[in-house]
Motif scaffolding. Structure first.
Motif: not given
Length: 135
Positions: A78-88
């Motif tokens: 979950f947190f790695s997906e959140v981090r990737a989404e926040m970069k976008r």
């Protein structure tokens, strides 16, 4: 011509990348289909008929389960997906934050004054007038 925002530029870039990827996939599919057509004739099947494949090529139910376990292990957390989404995310610049904060504060002041006037100068006198009629 108006300058495009960061969001508009990012969306246009994403659309171009997606279009390019689809074109590459079409080229690869065309190459694969041309090589498949030369080696083997495609099977014709009816609208509601199942394709008849030999039993050897169809995977068994027991063979499918380990593949699902492997897929679950490869999925990011979950947190790695959140981090990737926040970069976008296209973040606003300082000037935009100040401008929109001013708009919000202005709207709060306007509606606060509006409710104060409505409550103290219109609604309260009306309620007092109505309550005095019955006495």
């Amino acid at each position: 011509m108006a300058k495009k925002s960061k969001t508009q530029r990012a969306r246009a870039s994403a659309r171009r990348a997606k279009r390019k990827e689809l074109q590459e996939q079409e080229v690869l599919a065309a190459e694969d289909s041309s090589s498949a057509n030369t080696t083997e004739a495609p099977e014709k099947k009816g609208l509601f008929k199942k394709s008849e494949k030999p039993a050897e090529t169809q995977p068994k139910a027991s063979e499918k389960k380990p593949a699902k376990k492997q897929e679950k292990a490869k999925k990011p957390g979950f947190f790695s997906e959140v981090r990737a989404e926040m970069k976008r995310v296209t973040w606003p610049n300082r000037q935009d934050v100040i401008r929109w904060s001013g708009v919000v504060v202005g709207a709060l002041v306007f509606f606060g004054v509006y409710v104060f006037i409505l409550d103290n100068w219109i609604v309260t006198p009306l309620l007092l007038a109505i309550s005095s009629l019955g006495a």
